[in-house]
Design a protein around this motif. Structure first.
Motif, PDB file in Angstrom:
ATOM      1  N   GLU A   1      26.908  63.969  78.496  1.00 29.53           N
ATOM      2  CA  GLU A   1      25.783  64.559  78.558  1.00 29.53           C
ATOM      3  C   GLU A   1      25.857  65.784  78.467  1.00 29.53           C
ATOM      4  O   GLU A   1      26.948  66.476  78.942  1.00 29.53           O
ATOM      5  CB  GLU A   1      24.994  64.215  79.865  1.00 29.53           C
ATOM      6  N   PRO A   2      24.917  66.698  77.921  1.00 27.41           N
ATOM      7  CA  PRO A   2      24.915  68.058  77.900  1.00 27.41           C
ATOM      8  C   PRO A   2      24.743  68.855  79.097  1.00 27.41           C
ATOM      9  O   PRO A   2      23.902  68.355  79.746  1.00 27.41           O
ATOM     10  CB  PRO A   2      23.965  68.514  76.705  1.00 27.41           C
ATOM     11  N   ARG A   3      25.606  69.602  79.317  1.00 26.58           N
ATOM     12  CA  ARG A   3      25.452  70.640  80.748  1.00 26.58           C
ATOM     13  C   ARG A   3      25.569  71.959  80.222  1.00 26.58           C
ATOM     14  O   ARG A   3      26.121  72.550  79.329  1.00 26.58           O
ATOM     15  CB  ARG A   3      26.625  70.368  81.723  1.00 26.58           C
TER      16      ARG A   3
ATOM     17  N   THR B   1      15.056  73.920  69.686  1.00 27.54           N
ATOM     18  CA  THR B   1      15.667  72.976  68.830  1.00 27.54           C
ATOM     19  C   THR B   1      15.672  71.450  69.275  1.00 27.54           C
ATOM     20  O   THR B   1      15.719  70.711  68.378  1.00 27.54           O
ATOM     21  CB  THR B   1      17.112  73.460  68.563  1.00 27.54           C
ATOM     22  N   CYS B   2      15.614  71.349  70.760  1.00 29.80           N
ATOM     23  CA  CYS B   2      15.810  69.840  71.159  1.00 29.80           C
ATOM     24  C   CYS B   2      14.671  68.897  70.416  1.00 29.80           C
ATOM     25  O   CYS B   2      13.522  69.232  70.266  1.00 29.80           O
ATOM     26  CB  CYS B   2      15.557  69.868  72.622  1.00 29.80           C
ATOM     27  N   PRO B   3      15.240  68.026  69.436  1.00 30.21           N
ATOM     28  CA  PRO B   3      14.283  67.089  68.786  1.00 30.21           C
ATOM     29  C   PRO B   3      13.500  66.249  69.608  1.00 30.21           C
ATOM     30  O   PRO B   3      12.389  65.943  69.179  1.00 30.21           O
ATOM     31  CB  PRO B   3      15.188  66.273  67.860  1.00 30.21           C
ATOM     32  N   VAL B   4      13.884  66.014  70.974  1.00 23.92           N
ATOM     33  CA  VAL B   4      12.827  65.169  71.591  1.00 23.92           C
ATOM     34  C   VAL B   4      12.091  65.942  72.963  1.00 23.92           C
ATOM     35  O   VAL B   4      11.718  65.268  73.978  1.00 23.92           O
ATOM     36  CB  VAL B   4      13.530  63.911  72.167  1.00 23.92           C
ATOM     37  N   LYS B   5      12.306  67.231  72.766  1.00 20.93           N
ATOM     38  CA  LYS B   5      11.685  68.132  73.778  1.00 20.93           C
ATOM     39  C   LYS B   5      12.189  67.581  75.081  1.00 20.93           C
ATOM     40  O   LYS B   5      11.274  67.480  76.179  1.00 20.93           O
ATOM     41  CB  LYS B   5      10.339  68.076  73.591  1.00 20.93           C
ATOM     42  N   ALA B   6      13.345  67.481  75.256  1.00 21.32           N
ATOM     43  CA  ALA B   6      13.831  67.085  76.775  1.00 21.32           C
ATOM     44  C   ALA B   6      14.467  68.396  77.279  1.00 21.32           C
ATOM     45  O   ALA B   6      14.940  68.249  78.570  1.00 21.32           O
ATOM     46  CB  ALA B   6      15.353  66.402  76.443  1.00 21.32           C
ATOM     47  N   MET B   7      14.369  69.521  76.698  1.00 16.45           N
ATOM     48  CA  MET B   7      14.899  70.775  77.481  1.00 16.45           C
ATOM     49  C   MET B   7      13.513  71.658  77.730  1.00 16.45           C
ATOM     50  O   MET B   7      12.631  71.745  77.071  1.00 16.45           O
ATOM     51  CB  MET B   7      15.686  71.408  76.550  1.00 16.45           C
ATOM     52  N   SER B   8      13.608  72.300  79.202  1.00 15.09           N
ATOM     53  CA  SER B   8      12.699  73.335  79.006  1.00 15.09           C
ATOM     54  C   SER B   8      13.152  74.257  80.080  1.00 15.09           C
ATOM     55  O   SER B   8      14.325  74.342  80.455  1.00 15.09           O
ATOM     56  CB  SER B   8      11.336  72.630  79.935  1.00 15.09           C
TER      57      SER B   8
ATOM     58  N   VAL C   1      16.453  73.610  81.892  1.00 19.12           N
ATOM     59  CA  VAL C   1      16.916  72.184  82.866  1.00 19.12           C
ATOM     60  C   VAL C   1      16.675  71.166  81.478  1.00 19.12           C
ATOM     61  O   VAL C   1      15.749  71.339  80.794  1.00 19.12           O
ATOM     62  CB  VAL C   1      15.751  72.068  83.763  1.00 19.12           C
ATOM     63  N   ILE C   2      17.376  70.077  81.956  1.00 19.54           N
ATOM     64  CA  ILE C   2      17.395  68.881  80.849  1.00 19.54           C
ATOM     65  C   ILE C   2      16.655  67.747  81.486  1.00 19.54           C
ATOM     66  O   ILE C   2      17.216  67.279  82.510  1.00 19.54           O
ATOM     67  CB  ILE C   2      18.679  68.698  80.276  1.00 19.54           C
ATOM     68  N   ASP C   3      15.827  67.001  80.747  1.00 18.83           N
ATOM     69  CA  ASP C   3      15.368  65.679  81.330  1.00 18.83           C
ATOM     70  C   ASP C   3      16.147  64.615  80.751  1.00 18.83           C
ATOM     71  O   ASP C   3      16.182  64.324  79.838  1.00 18.83           O
ATOM     72  CB  ASP C   3      13.961  65.537  80.700  1.00 18.83           C
TER      73      ASP C   3
ATOM     74  N   ILE D   1      15.019  61.491  78.887  1.00 25.00           N
ATOM     75  CA  ILE D   1      14.471  61.884  77.436  1.00 25.00           C
ATOM     76  C   ILE D   1      15.613  62.147  76.503  1.00 25.00           C
ATOM     77  O   ILE D   1      15.507  61.769  75.291  1.00 25.00           O
ATOM     78  CB  ILE D   1      13.284  62.976  77.457  1.00 25.00           C
ATOM     79  N   CYS D   2      16.624  62.779  77.079  1.00 25.42           N
ATOM     80  CA  CYS D   2      17.759  63.325  76.077  1.00 25.42           C
ATOM     81  C   CYS D   2      18.513  62.106  75.390  1.00 25.42           C
ATOM     82  O   CYS D   2      18.670  60.980  76.110  1.00 25.42           O
ATOM     83  CB  CYS D   2      18.844  64.021  77.231  1.00 25.42           C
ATOM     84  N   ILE D   3      18.658  62.274  74.105  1.00 30.16           N
ATOM     85  CA  ILE D   3      19.098  61.410  73.301  1.00 30.16           C
ATOM     86  C   ILE D   3      20.731  61.628  72.847  1.00 30.16           C
ATOM     87  O   ILE D   3      21.274  61.018  72.092  1.00 30.16           O
ATOM     88  CB  ILE D   3      18.434  60.980  71.981  1.00 30.16           C
ATOM     89  N   ARG D   4      21.153  62.716  73.734  1.00 30.59           N
ATOM     90  CA  ARG D   4      22.684  62.933  73.661  1.00 30.59           C
ATOM     91  C   ARG D   4      23.044  63.363  72.157  1.00 30.59           C
ATOM     92  O   ARG D   4      24.190  62.806  71.687  1.00 30.59           O
ATOM     93  CB  ARG D   4      23.451  62.030  74.232  1.00 30.59           C
ATOM     94  N   CYS D   5      22.185  63.940  71.467  1.00 32.43           N
ATOM     95  CA  CYS D   5      22.479  64.275  70.082  1.00 32.43           C
ATOM     96  C   CYS D   5      23.315  65.702  69.907  1.00 32.43           C
ATOM     97  O   CYS D   5      24.027  65.796  68.946  1.00 32.43           O
ATOM     98  CB  CYS D   5      21.086  64.454  69.279  1.00 32.43           C
ATOM     99  N   PHE D   6      23.262  66.451  70.923  1.00 31.20           N
ATOM    100  CA  PHE D   6      24.165  67.524  71.225  1.00 31.20           C
ATOM    101  C   PHE D   6      23.535  68.789  70.175  1.00 31.20           C
ATOM    102  O   PHE D   6      24.415  69.546  69.873  1.00 31.20           O
ATOM    103  CB  PHE D   6      25.798  67.454  71.060  1.00 31.20           C
ATOM    104  N   CYS D   7      22.454  68.511  69.645  1.00 32.33           N
ATOM    105  CA  CYS D   7      21.976  69.614  68.813  1.00 32.33           C
ATOM    106  C   CYS D   7      21.970  71.164  69.707  1.00 32.33           C
ATOM    107  O   CYS D   7      21.949  72.149  68.835  1.00 32.33           O
ATOM    108  CB  CYS D   7      20.507  69.400  68.225  1.00 32.33           C
ATOM    109  N   CYS D   8      21.496  70.913  70.717  1.00 35.75           N
ATOM    110  CA  CYS D   8      21.470  72.171  71.644  1.00 35.75           C
ATOM    111  C   CYS D   8      22.960  72.856  71.761  1.00 35.75           C
ATOM    112  O   CYS D   8      22.726  73.956  71.596  1.00 35.75           O
ATOM    113  CB  CYS D   8      21.123  71.871  73.103  1.00 35.75           C
ATOM    114  N   SER D   9      23.935  72.048  71.976  1.00 37.11           N
ATOM    115  CA  SER D   9      25.196  72.753  71.856  1.00 37.11           C
ATOM    116  C   SER D   9      25.609  73.498  70.566  1.00 37.11           C
ATOM    117  O   SER D   9      25.995  74.597  70.535  1.00 37.11           O
ATOM    118  CB  SER D   9      26.180  71.441  72.203  1.00 37.11           C
TER     119      SER D   9
HETATM  120  S1  SF4 Z   1      21.609  66.632  73.657  1.00 37.00           S
HETATM  121 FE1  SF4 Z   1      19.902  66.686  72.023  1.00 37.00          FE
HETATM  122  S2  SF4 Z   1      18.357  65.429  73.123  1.00 37.00           S
HETATM  123 FE2  SF4 Z   1      19.635  66.175  74.546  1.00 37.00          FE
HETATM  124  S3  SF4 Z   1      18.923  68.123  75.379  1.00 37.00           S
HETATM  125 FE3  SF4 Z   1      20.591  68.638  73.790  1.00 37.00          FE
HETATM  126  S4  SF4 Z   1      19.199  68.646  72.026  1.00 37.00           S
HETATM  127 FE4  SF4 Z   1      17.728  67.690  73.485  1.00 37.00          FE
END
Ligand code: SF4
Ligand code: SF4
Length: 396
Positions: free
Chosen positions: A322-324, A339-346, A355-357, A360-368
């Motif tokens: 998971e992203p940390r 950027t988070c496509p599912v709005k899991a970050m705020s 913080v990351i919900d 909801i997070c789909i672990r796409c790592f777009c945030c990283s």
């Molecule tokens: S891994 Fe993807 S879904 Fe999860 S917090 Fe990062 S951008 Fe959002």
């Protein structure tokens, strides 16, 4: 775009050439040598002179940042094609945005590419600002994909990927994934939401690749990013250029070069199965250096790499990452949140941190991928997953 990247024998040819550093003269000699092994630069201009170069400028960083194709490398390719009589355009759409503005303009400037294009006479296109065509695809998750018009209008598309790791289950990102940057703007992130699992998302990447398949791929593997790429890894010197008319075969050789069996890379496997190129070494003729003797030793893979297909499902549940967010490195710029496509970050106002919900997070790592501070890293959920993963990787 290339209709027939294969040889009559059925094998695809991939040139593997040593290149020690980013000195312009050294680069030009090495790239020209790689193209000579494939029939010479002029053979790629048989369909016309309009050449579109697609580098990988993932974020606004100066030349040398290991997630981006090196600017000197792009300059070398521009100069070689201009000398061969081509009209050269360089186009890109970078990942990420801030306050609704994508990073492409900033990336073109920070990398020095704006200046390089001015000096060399190449045109520069920000795909986010130009025309696009909405093209139908036969895909279970996405019905249409927008593609930057200059890519479709070019006589020859040249993909210039960077050799780097990728945490989102693909292990490396190369020629195939680089073409994802032909989609303008932030809709790139939306496709992660529509096709959240890697096995789903990479079918979208495959079907886009079928539309925008480059006629030539030239890999910047002079330096690479190892570890938790595509943005939070570390620079490592690898010392090669890889070139081919078959981008899938180029990806296969690139992954084998860092010790990853080609069939373990999802984009390589999916594209090979779809007949978009050769994904197995026995179907590839490597020209130049001996691939087996060239393998980069101790290349670090991403923490998410899981490689044993037979045990894949069990292993995946144990080794899931998971992203940390590293709060000490984070500057609270909110790029990841936007950027988070599912709005899991705020942004937590009370805690002053991202913080990351997890639900909801789909672990796409777009945030990283978009974090300018490289403050987001994959972290395994379970200790046993860490141990298991190390065991598997040590058996490669
Ligand atoms: S891994 Fe993807 S879904 Fe999860 S917090 Fe990062 S951008 Fe959002
Ligand atoms: S984690 Fe990175 S992208 Fe997100 S707010 Fe912090 S510095 Fe910005």
């Amino acid at each position: 775009m290339n209709d027939n990247p294969k040889r009559p024998s059925g094998k695809s040819r991939v040139a593997l050439v040593k290149c020690a550093d980013y000195d312009l003269a050294v680069l030009k000699t090495a790239i020209a040598s790689a193209l000579d092994k494939l029939g010479g630069i002029k053979s790629f201009l048989a369909k016309g002179r309009k050449v579109l170069l697609k580098p990988n400028l993932m974020m606004p960083k100066p030349a040398g940042f290991p997630a981006n194709t090196h600017s000197q490398f792009i300059r070398a390719v521009i100069e070689l094609f201009r000398a061969a009589g081509a009209e050269v355009t360089v186009g890109e759409s970078a990942a990420g945005s801030q306050a609704g503005v994508t990073f492409t303009k900033a990336s073109l400037k920070a990398s020095g590419l704006e200046e390089i294009c001015r000096e060399t006479g190449a045109s520069l296109v920000n795909f986010d600002l130009g025309a696009a065509a909405l093209l139908p695809v036969n895909n279970s998750y996405v019905q249409r994909i927008p593609v930057a018009r200059p890519v479709l209008d070019a006589d020859l598309v040249v993909s210039l990927p960077k050799l780097k790791t990728h945490t989102f289950a693909n292990i490396i990102t190369g020629a195939v994934k680089n073409m994802y940057g032909t989609i303008p703007g932030q809709i790139k992130a939306d496709f992660h939401r529509l096709a959240p699992r890697p096995s789903e998302f990479y079918t979208v990447v495959r079907d886009l690749y079928a539309i925008v398949r480059p006629g030539l791929t030239i890999f910047d593997a002079v330096d690479a990013m190892e570890g938790n790429g595509p943005s939070a890894g570390n620079l490592v010197s690898t010392g090669f250029i890889i070139a081919s008319a078959d981008g899938v075969a180029a990806d296969a050789v690139a992954s084998e070069l860092i010790g990853v069996p080609a069939e373990k890379v999802m984009t390589t496997r999916l594209c090979a199965e779809a007949g978009l190129g050769k994904g197995r070494l026995e179907d590839i003729e490597v020209l130049g250096e001996d691939l087996r003797k060239s393998v980069v030793q101790n290349f670090k893979l991403p923490a998410t790499a899981v490689v044993n297909p037979s045990l894949y499902k069990i292993i995946r549940s144990l080794t899931r990452s998971e992203p940390r967010v590293d709060d000490t490195a984070c500057t609270r710029c909110k790029t990841c949140v936007n950027t988070c496509p599912v709005k899991a970050m705020s942004m937590s106002i009370t805690e002053d941190r991202v913080v990351i919900d997890r639900a909801i997070c789909i672990r796409c790592f777009c945030c990283s991928e978009v974090c300018p501070q490289q403050a987001i890293h994959p972290k395994r959920r379970l200790f046993v997953g860490n141990v298991l993963s190390k065991l598997i990787l040590s058996r490669w």
